[in-house]
Design an enzyme around this catalytic site. Structure first.
Site, short mmCIF file in Angstrom:
data_model
loop_
_atom_site.label_atom_id
_atom_site.label_comp_id
_atom_site.label_asym_id
_atom_site.label_seq_id
_atom_site.Cartn_x
_atom_site.Cartn_y
_atom_site.Cartn_z
N LYS A 126 -1.75 -16.63 -9.27
CA LYS A 126 -0.98 -16.13 -8.12
C LYS A 126 -1.42 -16.84 -6.84
O LYS A 126 -0.57 -17.17 -5.99
CB LYS A 126 -1.17 -14.62 -7.98
CG LYS A 126 -0.30 -14.00 -6.90
CD LYS A 126 -0.39 -12.49 -6.87
CE LYS A 126 0.54 -11.92 -5.80
NZ LYS A 126 0.45 -10.44 -5.74
N GLY A 149 0.83 -1.21 0.00
CA GLY A 149 0.00 0.00 0.00
C GLY A 149 0.85 1.25 0.00
O GLY A 149 0.54 2.24 -0.66
#
Length: 309
Positions: free
Chosen positions: A188, A13
């Site tokens: 993933k 983030g």
């Protein structure tokens, strides 16, 4: 001005937020780690790269204190924290009728969870190949290159998709619109559902795990199970491609020297994302009548380890 909130201002983030802020966008970091938030507000966020160390001034705030409305919220919390974070933001009216939610979290099932807060047409799913580290509160370690695949959750394209794509690319994040983001997400998730729990259970780095000459015999049955569940959901994965992707992580010069994030979470006394990886695969299997004994057992083993927390 278009307002962007980064919900979950940890390593990844922080990277997304810093890049977008440096590109001139109106970005606020939102997190619940008070020491981290305070340090960013007092000193800026410190960025260490391969060649340089510098600070970026960027506003940060605890989720309970947010009051402004956001046009885009990029969700990069741990998977199990996302709904609580979004509920807080909804309760304080930060999510308005046009707010777009872009999830770049690990794991599966986020479309369904985010649809509790906004219509599917306002949900965007992303897979990021960037890496990032957090050396301490307010201290990022940003090395290497990466990219992001995004797609609106219903598969449609609109002007907002293009606008988000443009912002990410102007920020140097190498984004592209995927024509099948769910395949990328499952790919993933397969890697994470193999290496994360197995290295955690065995207390090994990725290189140490891959050095065992029979490691392939451990992971092939697990990959097969995941591929069958994905197929039942209409997502077609190639077992050989997945195996090659996992084995490509073994060398020391790639990811081999690292312990996966799940191992780091347990070591630092945090709960893991197992329910959004192997646990979610087992849940889908039960729903679709596909046996998932390996994923179920791995989920239980990790939960046993979490009992020490």
């Amino acid at each position: 001005m278009y307002k962007i909130g980064i919900a979950g201002a940890g390593a990844m983030g922080g990277r997304i937020g810093v890049y977008m802020k440096e590109a001139g966008y109106n970005v606020t970091l939102i997190d619940n780690w008070e020491e981290h938030v305070n340090r960013i507000n007092d000193n800026g966020i410190e960025v260490q790269t391969e060649t340089n160390t510098y600070s970026v001034e960027i506003p940060a705030i605890l989720s309970k204190d947010v009051s402004e409305k956001f046009d885009l919220i990029v969700i990069l919390t741990k998977a199990m924290q996302a709904e609580e974070m979004l509920q807080q933001l909804q309760d304080t009216n930060c999510i308005h009728e046009g707010t777009a939610l872009l999830s770049m979290m690990n794991g599966l099932g986020h479309k369904e969870r985010l649809s509790k807060f906004v219509p599917i047409s306002q949900i965007y799913l992303g897979v990021t190949m960037w890496t990032a580290g957090l050396r301490g509160p307010g201290q990022l370690l940003l090395e290497g290159e990466g990219g992001i695949d995004i797609q609106r959750a219903d598969g449609e394209q609109d002007e907002n998709t293009k606008y988000i794509l443009n912002m990410l690319n102007e920020s140097g994040l190498n984004a592209k619109i995927s024509d099948d983001v769910f395949k990328s997400i499952w790919s993933k998730a397969t890697l994470n559902s193999v290496l994360n729990p197995l290295c955690t259970i065995l207390d090994k780095t990725i290189y140490e795990f891959g050095s065992y000459q029979e490691s392939k015999q451990m992971i092939i049955p697990l990959i097969k199970e995941i591929v069958l569940v994905a197929q039942a959901k209409g997502i077609h994965l190639d077992r050989e491609v997945l195996l090659n992707k996992i084995e490509a992580a073994y060398p020391k010069e790639t990811q081999g020297l690292h312990y996966p994030s799940m191992h780091q979470d347990l070591k630092n006394g945090r709960l893991t994302e197992i329910d959004y990886l192997n646990g979610q695969i087992a849940a889908y299997g039960k729903e679709l009548n596909v046996p998932t004994p390996l994923n179920s057992m791995i989920t239980h083993l990790i939960h046993q380890l979490e009992m020490k927390i």
